[in-house]
Design a protein around this motif. Sequence first.
Motif, mmCIF file in Angstrom:
data_model
loop_
_atom_site.group_PDB
_atom_site.id
_atom_site.type_symbol
_atom_site.label_atom_id
_atom_site.label_comp_id
_atom_site.label_asym_id
_atom_site.label_seq_id
_atom_site.Cartn_x
_atom_site.Cartn_y
_atom_site.Cartn_z
ATOM 1 N N LYS A 1 0.834 -1.210 0.000
ATOM 2 C CA LYS A 1 0.000 0.000 0.000
ATOM 3 C C LYS A 1 0.863 1.251 0.000
ATOM 4 C CE LYS A 1 -1.498 1.793 3.566
ATOM 5 N NZ LYS A 1 -1.903 2.585 4.690
ATOM 6 N N GLU A 2 1.900 1.251 0.810
ATOM 7 C CA GLU A 2 2.777 2.422 0.867
ATOM 8 C C GLU A 2 3.452 2.664 -0.487
ATOM 9 O OE1 GLU A 2 2.942 4.605 3.588
ATOM 10 O OE2 GLU A 2 1.197 3.359 4.029
ATOM 11 N N THR A 3 3.870 1.598 -1.150
ATOM 12 C CA THR A 3 4.459 1.714 -2.491
ATOM 13 C C THR A 3 3.434 2.262 -3.474
ATOM 14 O OG1 THR A 3 6.015 -0.090 -2.100
ATOM 15 C CG2 THR A 3 5.477 0.391 -4.398
ATOM 16 N N LEU A 4 2.209 1.746 -3.415
ATOM 17 C CA LEU A 4 1.180 2.178 -4.353
ATOM 18 C C LEU A 4 0.739 3.615 -4.110
ATOM 19 C CD1 LEU A 4 -0.943 -1.073 -4.658
ATOM 20 C CD2 LEU A 4 0.715 -0.136 -6.301
ATOM 21 N N LYS A 5 0.780 4.076 -2.882
ATOM 22 C CA LYS A 5 0.463 5.484 -2.619
ATOM 23 C C LYS A 5 1.438 6.395 -3.362
ATOM 24 C CE LYS A 5 0.142 6.445 1.740
ATOM 25 N NZ LYS A 5 0.182 6.395 3.216
ATOM 26 N N ALA A 6 2.709 6.044 -3.348
ATOM 27 C CA ALA A 6 3.701 6.835 -4.081
ATOM 28 C C ALA A 6 3.407 6.789 -5.577
ATOM 29 C CB ALA A 6 5.109 6.320 -3.782
ATOM 30 N N SER A 7 3.020 5.634 -6.087
ATOM 31 C CA SER A 7 2.673 5.513 -7.508
ATOM 32 C C SER A 7 1.458 6.355 -7.859
ATOM 33 C CB SER A 7 2.404 4.056 -7.880
ATOM 34 O OG SER A 7 3.582 3.309 -7.846
ATOM 35 N N LEU A 8 0.451 6.346 -6.981
ATOM 36 C CA LEU A 8 -0.743 7.160 -7.230
ATOM 37 C C LEU A 8 -0.382 8.632 -7.333
ATOM 38 C CD1 LEU A 8 -3.294 5.413 -4.835
ATOM 39 C CD2 LEU A 8 -3.292 5.342 -7.343
ATOM 40 N N THR A 9 0.480 9.081 -6.451
ATOM 41 C CA THR A 9 0.924 10.478 -6.494
ATOM 42 C C THR A 9 1.641 10.762 -7.810
ATOM 43 O OG1 THR A 9 1.091 10.582 -4.086
ATOM 44 C CG2 THR A 9 2.351 12.223 -5.340
ATOM 45 N N GLU A 10 2.539 9.870 -8.222
ATOM 46 C CA GLU A 10 3.258 10.037 -9.496
ATOM 47 C C GLU A 10 2.299 10.075 -10.677
ATOM 48 O OE1 GLU A 10 6.159 6.915 -9.848
ATOM 49 O OE2 GLU A 10 7.165 7.509 -7.990
ATOM 50 N N LEU A 11 1.219 9.314 -10.610
ATOM 51 C CA LEU A 11 0.235 9.276 -11.701
ATOM 52 C C LEU A 11 -0.751 10.438 -11.641
ATOM 53 C CD1 LEU A 11 -0.547 5.439 -11.632
ATOM 54 C CD2 LEU A 11 0.727 6.684 -13.415
ATOM 55 N N GLY A 12 -0.661 11.260 -10.595
ATOM 56 C CA GLY A 12 -1.514 12.437 -10.487
ATOM 57 C C GLY A 12 -2.857 12.207 -9.819
#
Length: 151
Positions: free
Chosen positions: A16-27
């Motif tokens: 989840k922590e990894t995916l939160k960073a990805s979500l931010t990168e994807l806008g």
Amino acid sequence: MKKVAIGCDHGGYGLKETLKASLTELGYEYLDFGCKANESVDYPDIAFLVGETVATNDDYVGIMIDGVGIGSGMVLNKIPGVRAAVCWDLSSVINSKEHNNANVLSIGGQFIGEGLAKQLVKAWLETEFAGGRHDRRVTKIMEIESRFLGR
């Protein structure tokens, strides 16, 4: 732009922590419903919060991560208005959105690696519902749900 309600149990915390960073990168904006550490929690409590948010807010989709994804998927699909898909590969992710208009993705934090999970989430968020013959079928799913709700 859709917003993401995201949550996990202890088996999905790291992912989840990894995916939160990805979500931010994807806008994407997101609401994190926990858990907040690797300590044991009950996935139904958090899956409920993710599903309730999606069911009551049209501008949200959801992502839930537990150990394998199955338990959370079961909880999520008890919530009226939620169409959760338990996915494990690119084909199932695309099909869940394109054909079934899934509004919550449930994945396994101990089953899917970080690299694949990032690819799956990106593909799921970017895939559009195809409509057409699939719209008729999704409508039937929702009609079945309504029968059990007494509507």
